[in-house]
Design a protein around this motif. Structure first.
Motif, PDB file in Angstrom:
ATOM      1  N   ALA A   1      -7.805  26.567  -6.104  1.00 21.16           N
ATOM      2  CA  ALA A   1      -6.603  27.401  -6.035  1.00 21.16           C
ATOM      3  C   ALA A   1      -6.530  28.360  -7.218  1.00 21.16           C
ATOM      4  CB  ALA A   1      -5.358  26.510  -6.001  1.00 21.16           C
ATOM      5  N   ASP A   2      -6.966  27.897  -8.391  1.00 18.42           N
ATOM      6  CA  ASP A   2      -6.938  28.751  -9.582  1.00 18.42           C
ATOM      7  C   ASP A   2      -7.921  29.912  -9.461  1.00 18.42           C
ATOM      8  OD1 ASP A   2      -6.032  29.333 -12.299  1.00 18.42           O
ATOM      9  OD2 ASP A   2      -8.038  28.735 -12.920  1.00 18.42           O
ATOM     10  N   ALA A   3      -9.087  29.656  -8.860  1.00 18.36           N
ATOM     11  CA  ALA A   3     -10.059  30.737  -8.660  1.00 18.36           C
ATOM     12  C   ALA A   3      -9.472  31.826  -7.771  1.00 18.36           C
ATOM     13  CB  ALA A   3     -11.337  30.175  -8.042  1.00 18.36           C
ATOM     14  N   LEU A   4      -8.795  31.421  -6.699  1.00 14.13           N
ATOM     15  CA  LEU A   4      -8.160  32.412  -5.818  1.00 14.13           C
ATOM     16  C   LEU A   4      -7.043  33.140  -6.538  1.00 14.13           C
ATOM     17  CD1 LEU A   4      -8.769  33.092  -2.790  1.00 14.13           C
ATOM     18  CD2 LEU A   4      -9.832  30.968  -3.586  1.00 14.13           C
ATOM     19  N   ARG A   5      -6.288  32.410  -7.350  1.00 11.43           N
ATOM     20  CA  ARG A   5      -5.173  33.038  -8.089  1.00 11.43           C
ATOM     21  C   ARG A   5      -5.681  34.110  -9.048  1.00 11.43           C
ATOM     22  NH1 ARG A   5      -3.511  32.878 -12.951  1.00 11.43           N
ATOM     23  NH2 ARG A   5      -4.927  31.160 -13.501  1.00 11.43           N
TER      24      ARG A   5
END
Length: 244
Positions: free
Chosen positions: A59-63
């Motif tokens: 999720a952090d990579a997408l954020r």
């Protein structure tokens, strides 16, 4: 509009080659890896440090991609590891690690990518990386075959779920590829020659050759393909080499 693509496992041979190819084609590339130091020489508009084997990391990579470049309409998930050992000699922690790095990372990353494109609903294309050992029995590959087989099942189910939104989900299944992961196996000329003889087209393929197929699957040229697993294997899974 210039496509934005998130490439995970960008430090590896195939991921690195894919980043270079897509960047050369004018795409905005966000390269993801667990260690920032390993991304320094990867060709990309954005380098993202994240561990996609966890849901929080995915999720952090997408954020980070969304906040800097925008929502990536394309995803290439190239994270992977291998284990070449018979099941009775594979420790439980080794098996769990193979499943975590290969299958769980694919589930978490694809899930985060789908979520990013859901509201408002947007079309896109994702490619995951399987292996020839998921499609044909190869001795001493039980753990990695199980993990990659799960990826192929994931591709088919996700393709069905998200087709109405215009999301395409496919995979490539490479045969032996010359990358840092296989460097030890291919170090000796005799081993390289023996490996190459298993493939009807001969030789060991390059990371660039596999990356080229991934790039095509991500492009609009493949806009009628979804739920497919394309073997990039020199004929290994379908035909036998001519023995001379």
């Amino acid at each position: 509009m210039t496509p934005i693509v998130l490439v995970t496992g960008a430090r590896g041979g195939i991921g690195r080659a894919l980043c270079a190819q897509l960047h050369a084609q004018g795409w905005q590339v966000a390269a993801v890896g667990r260690h920032a130091s390993g991304l320094a020489d990867v060709t990309a508009a954005l380098h993202i440090q994240a561990d996609t084997t966890t849901p929080e990391g995915a999720a952090d990579a997408l954020r980070q991609c969304r906040e800097t470049l925008g929502v990536p309409s394309r995803l290439a998930h190239c994270v992977g590891s291998t284990l070449i050992a018979p099941l009775h000699r594979s420790r439980a922690e080794q098996v769990r690690d193979v499943l975590r790095v290969n299958l769980e990372s694919a589930l978490f990353t694809l899930g985060a990518w789908v979520e990013a494109l859901r509201e408002p609903a947007r079309p896109g294309a994702a490619v995951l990386v399987s292996s020839v050992v998921a499609g044909i029995g190869v001795a001493n590959h039980e753990a990695i075959a199980a993990a990659k087989g799960g990826i192929e099942a994931l591709v088919r189910s996700a393709a069905a779920t998200y087709a109405p939104q215009g999301l395409r989900v496919n995979a490539v299944a490479p045969g032996m590829t010359d990358t840092p992961m296989t460097a030890i196996m291919l170090k000796q000329p005799a081993m390289r020659e023996g490996a190459g003889k298993q493939y009807p087209l001969g030789g060991v393929q390059t990371a660039e050759q596999v990356a080229g197929v991934i790039a095509w699957l991500l492009s609009d040229a493949a806009d009628r393909l979804t739920g497919q697993v394309l073997p990039v294997d020199g004929g290994f899974t379908r035909i036998r080499p001519l023995v001379r």
